[in-house]
Motif scaffolding. Structure first.
Motif, PDB file in Angstrom:
ATOM      1  N   LEU A  23       0.994  -1.258   0.166  1.00  0.00           N
ATOM      2  CA  LEU A  23      -0.060  -0.090   0.018  1.00  0.00           C
ATOM      3  C   LEU A  23       0.888   1.401  -0.101  1.00  0.00           C
ATOM      4  CD1 LEU A  23      -3.015  -0.974   2.529  1.00  0.00           C
ATOM      5  CD2 LEU A  23      -3.163  -0.721   0.081  1.00  0.00           C
ATOM      6  N   THR A  24       2.009   1.251   0.778  1.00  0.00           N
ATOM      7  CA  THR A  24       2.778   2.510   0.772  1.00  0.00           C
ATOM      8  C   THR A  24       3.524   2.752  -0.480  1.00  0.00           C
ATOM      9  OG1 THR A  24       3.323   2.124   3.266  1.00  0.00           O
ATOM     10  CG2 THR A  24       4.752   3.555   2.122  1.00  0.00           C
ATOM     11  N   LEU A  25       3.861   1.718  -1.006  1.00  0.00           N
ATOM     12  CA  LEU A  25       4.701   1.542  -2.533  1.00  0.00           C
ATOM     13  C   LEU A  25       3.616   2.199  -3.643  1.00  0.00           C
ATOM     14  CD1 LEU A  25       6.938  -1.556  -2.388  1.00  0.00           C
ATOM     15  CD2 LEU A  25       7.703   1.096  -2.199  1.00  0.00           C
ATOM     16  N   VAL A  26       2.346   1.638  -3.541  1.00  0.00           N
ATOM     17  CA  VAL A  26       1.389   1.920  -4.358  1.00  0.00           C
ATOM     18  C   VAL A  26       0.895   3.338  -4.422  1.00  0.00           C
ATOM     19  CG1 VAL A  26      -0.831   1.528  -5.306  1.00  0.00           C
ATOM     20  CG2 VAL A  26       0.730  -0.460  -4.924  1.00  0.00           C
ATOM     21  N   ALA A  27       0.627   3.595  -3.055  1.00  0.00           N
ATOM     22  CA  ALA A  27       0.304   5.027  -2.757  1.00  0.00           C
ATOM     23  C   ALA A  27       1.295   6.125  -3.095  1.00  0.00           C
ATOM     24  CB  ALA A  27       0.015   5.207  -1.274  1.00  0.00           C
ATOM     25  N   GLY A  28       2.474   5.680  -2.885  1.00  0.00           N
ATOM     26  CA  GLY A  28       3.828   6.697  -3.070  1.00  0.00           C
ATOM     27  C   GLY A  28       3.767   6.985  -4.576  1.00  0.00           C
ATOM     28  N   ARG A  29       3.713   5.885  -5.310  1.00  0.00           N
ATOM     29  CA  ARG A  29       3.900   5.784  -6.701  1.00  0.00           C
ATOM     30  C   ARG A  29       2.759   6.837  -7.454  1.00  0.00           C
ATOM     31  NH1 ARG A  29       8.503   6.153  -8.777  1.00  0.00           N
ATOM     32  NH2 ARG A  29       8.003   5.111 -10.757  1.00  0.00           N
ATOM     33  N   GLY A  30       1.539   6.426  -6.813  1.00  0.00           N
ATOM     34  CA  GLY A  30       0.618   6.880  -7.383  1.00  0.00           C
ATOM     35  C   GLY A  30       0.427   8.587  -7.079  1.00  0.00           C
ATOM     36  N   LEU A  31       1.154   8.940  -5.970  1.00  0.00           N
ATOM     37  CA  LEU A  31       1.109  10.480  -5.646  1.00  0.00           C
ATOM     38  C   LEU A  31       2.250  11.040  -6.364  1.00  0.00           C
ATOM     39  CD1 LEU A  31       0.602  10.316  -1.609  1.00  0.00           C
ATOM     40  CD2 LEU A  31      -0.988  11.541  -3.410  1.00  0.00           C
ATOM     41  N   ASP A  32       3.314  10.284  -6.627  1.00  0.00           N
ATOM     42  CA  ASP A  32       4.188  10.814  -7.481  1.00  0.00           C
ATOM     43  C   ASP A  32       3.531  10.929  -8.972  1.00  0.00           C
ATOM     44  OD1 ASP A  32       6.316  10.633  -5.628  1.00  0.00           O
ATOM     45  OD2 ASP A  32       7.059   8.730  -6.310  1.00  0.00           O
ATOM     46  N   TRP A  33       2.771  10.035  -9.432  1.00  0.00           N
ATOM     47  CA  TRP A  33       2.169  10.303 -10.950  1.00  0.00           C
ATOM     48  C   TRP A  33       1.334  11.425 -10.893  1.00  0.00           C
ATOM     49  CZ3 TRP A  33      -2.562   9.415 -12.476  1.00  0.00           C
ATOM     50  CH2 TRP A  33      -2.981   9.668 -13.849  1.00  0.00           C
ATOM     51  N   LEU A  34       0.492  11.521  -9.915  1.00  0.00           N
ATOM     52  CA  LEU A  34      -0.534  12.517  -9.861  1.00  0.00           C
ATOM     53  C   LEU A  34       0.059  14.122  -9.783  1.00  0.00           C
ATOM     54  CD1 LEU A  34      -3.361  11.112  -7.245  1.00  0.00           C
ATOM     55  CD2 LEU A  34      -3.635  11.531  -9.767  1.00  0.00           C
ATOM     56  N   THR A  35       1.203  14.064  -8.793  1.00  0.00           N
ATOM     57  CA  THR A  35       1.651  15.438  -8.868  1.00  0.00           C
ATOM     58  C   THR A  35       3.002  15.669  -9.940  1.00  0.00           C
ATOM     59  OG1 THR A  35       3.682  14.404  -7.339  1.00  0.00           O
ATOM     60  CG2 THR A  35       1.784  15.300  -6.296  1.00  0.00           C
ATOM     61  N   GLY A  36       2.947  14.861 -10.800  1.00  0.00           N
ATOM     62  CA  GLY A  36       3.768  14.930 -12.170  1.00  0.00           C
ATOM     63  C   GLY A  36       5.196  15.053 -11.672  1.00  0.00           C
ATOM     64  N   GLY A  37       5.666  14.465 -10.660  1.00  0.00           N
ATOM     65  CA  GLY A  37       6.940  14.527 -10.101  1.00  0.00           C
ATOM     66  C   GLY A  37       7.580  15.579  -9.624  1.00  0.00           C
ATOM     67  N   ALA A  38       6.497  16.623  -9.172  1.00  0.00           N
ATOM     68  CA  ALA A  38       6.677  17.782  -8.582  1.00  0.00           C
ATOM     69  C   ALA A  38       7.775  17.693  -7.571  1.00  0.00           C
ATOM     70  CB  ALA A  38       5.685  18.506  -7.948  1.00  0.00           C
ATOM     71  N   LEU A  39       7.842  16.726  -6.738  1.00  0.00           N
ATOM     72  CA  LEU A  39       8.774  16.612  -5.647  1.00  0.00           C
ATOM     73  C   LEU A  39      10.105  15.676  -6.102  1.00  0.00           C
ATOM     74  CD1 LEU A  39       6.610  16.141  -2.548  1.00  0.00           C
ATOM     75  CD2 LEU A  39       7.407  18.363  -3.316  1.00  0.00           C
ATOM     76  N   ALA A  40      10.265  15.509  -7.278  1.00  0.00           N
ATOM     77  CA  ALA A  40      11.319  14.639  -7.589  1.00  0.00           C
ATOM     78  C   ALA A  40      12.749  15.040  -7.126  1.00  0.00           C
ATOM     79  CB  ALA A  40      11.647  14.567  -9.169  1.00  0.00           C
ATOM     80  N   GLY A  41      12.779  16.391  -6.819  1.00  0.00           N
ATOM     81  CA  GLY A  41      14.307  16.736  -6.400  1.00  0.00           C
ATOM     82  C   GLY A  41      14.693  16.544  -4.988  1.00  0.00           C
ATOM     83  N   LEU A  42      13.692  15.824  -4.058  1.00  0.00           N
ATOM     84  CA  LEU A  42      13.828  15.280  -2.784  1.00  0.00           C
ATOM     85  C   LEU A  42      14.741  14.105  -3.011  1.00  0.00           C
ATOM     86  CD1 LEU A  42      10.569  15.717  -1.186  1.00  0.00           C
ATOM     87  CD2 LEU A  42      12.631  16.957  -0.651  1.00  0.00           C
ATOM     88  N   VAL A  43      14.685  13.345  -4.051  1.00  0.00           N
ATOM     89  CA  VAL A  43      15.362  12.089  -4.060  1.00  0.00           C
ATOM     90  C   VAL A  43      16.245  12.021  -5.417  1.00  0.00           C
ATOM     91  CG1 VAL A  43      13.809  10.746  -2.783  1.00  0.00           C
ATOM     92  CG2 VAL A  43      13.490  10.856  -5.345  1.00  0.00           C
ATOM     93  N   ALA A  44      16.461  13.252  -5.828  1.00  0.00           N
ATOM     94  CA  ALA A  44      17.377  13.319  -6.959  1.00  0.00           C
ATOM     95  C   ALA A  44      18.702  14.183  -6.744  1.00  0.00           C
ATOM     96  CB  ALA A  44      16.798  14.317  -7.994  1.00  0.00           C
ATOM     97  N   PHE A  45      19.378  13.232  -5.970  1.00  0.00           N
ATOM     98  CA  PHE A  45      20.747  13.629  -5.646  1.00  0.00           C
ATOM     99  C   PHE A  45      21.872  12.569  -5.906  1.00  0.00           C
ATOM    100  CE2 PHE A  45      18.811  11.568  -1.992  1.00  0.00           C
ATOM    101  CZ  PHE A  45      19.727  10.587  -1.526  1.00  0.00           C
ATOM    102  N   PRO A  46      22.955  13.188  -6.123  1.00  0.00           N
ATOM    103  CA  PRO A  46      24.004  12.111  -6.772  1.00  0.00           C
ATOM    104  C   PRO A  46      24.192  11.027  -5.725  1.00  0.00           C
ATOM    105  CG  PRO A  46      25.111  14.315  -6.841  1.00  0.00           C
ATOM    106  CD  PRO A  46      23.396  14.494  -6.042  1.00  0.00           C
TER     107      PRO A  46
END
Length: 161
Positions: A23-46
């Protein structure tokens, strides 16, 4: 007055941990999709993917250690089955719930590995859900089953880390 729990009854009717992780994985991926990756910068580090992979690998190694400990004691690893022995050695010397620590770590690691910020952000909610749906019922079961031995173990060993 609440009746005392049956020491031989399983702590839960459902295997909550895998359900909650999915449920956590599905909800998280769903929210990522719904927001269009708006928070991708949080996990986009080297090194985010490498760090995530390392966390997953360490967590899975800990799970194997826990499984071997349970196998040696001939008790169940299944969270919806009654325990036959109290595990207090191996990884259980450090945490009363090393498997749940691994579940949280795997979820966090997968969030980093997949570049899924909402999976990472939902990981603390997973920890709370695991405590309410799995850990607390298991603690009641273990207290009913092992009494003073489990109380002594609780006094010397932390719930998480």
């Amino acid at each position: 007055m609440t009746p005392a729990p049956d020491a031989d009854a399983p702590p839960a009717r459902a295997p909550w941990p895998p359900i909650l992780i999915v449920l956590t994985l599905v909800a998280g991926r769903g929210l990522d999709w719904l927001t269009g990756g708006a928070l991708a910068g949080l996990v986009a580090f080297p090194g985010a993917a490498i760090l995530g992979g390392a966390i997953v690998a360490l967590a899975l190694a800990n799970d194997l250690w826990c499984a071997r400990t349970f196998a040696r004691l001939k008790t169940t690893i299944l969270p919806h089955r009654a325990a036959s022995h109290l595990a207090t050695d191996g990884p259980f010397r450090v945490s009363r719930n090393p498997i749940y620590v691994s579940h949280v770590a795997v979820t966090l690691g997968l969030g980093l590995l997949m570049g899924a910020p909402f999976v990472v952000l939902l990981t603390p909610a997973l920890a709370v859900a695991l405590q309410k749906f799995s850990i607390e019922p298991e603690e009641r079961h273990l207290l009913a089953k092992f009494g003073a031995d489990y109380r002594a173990y609780m006094a010397r060993t932390r719930r998480w880390l």
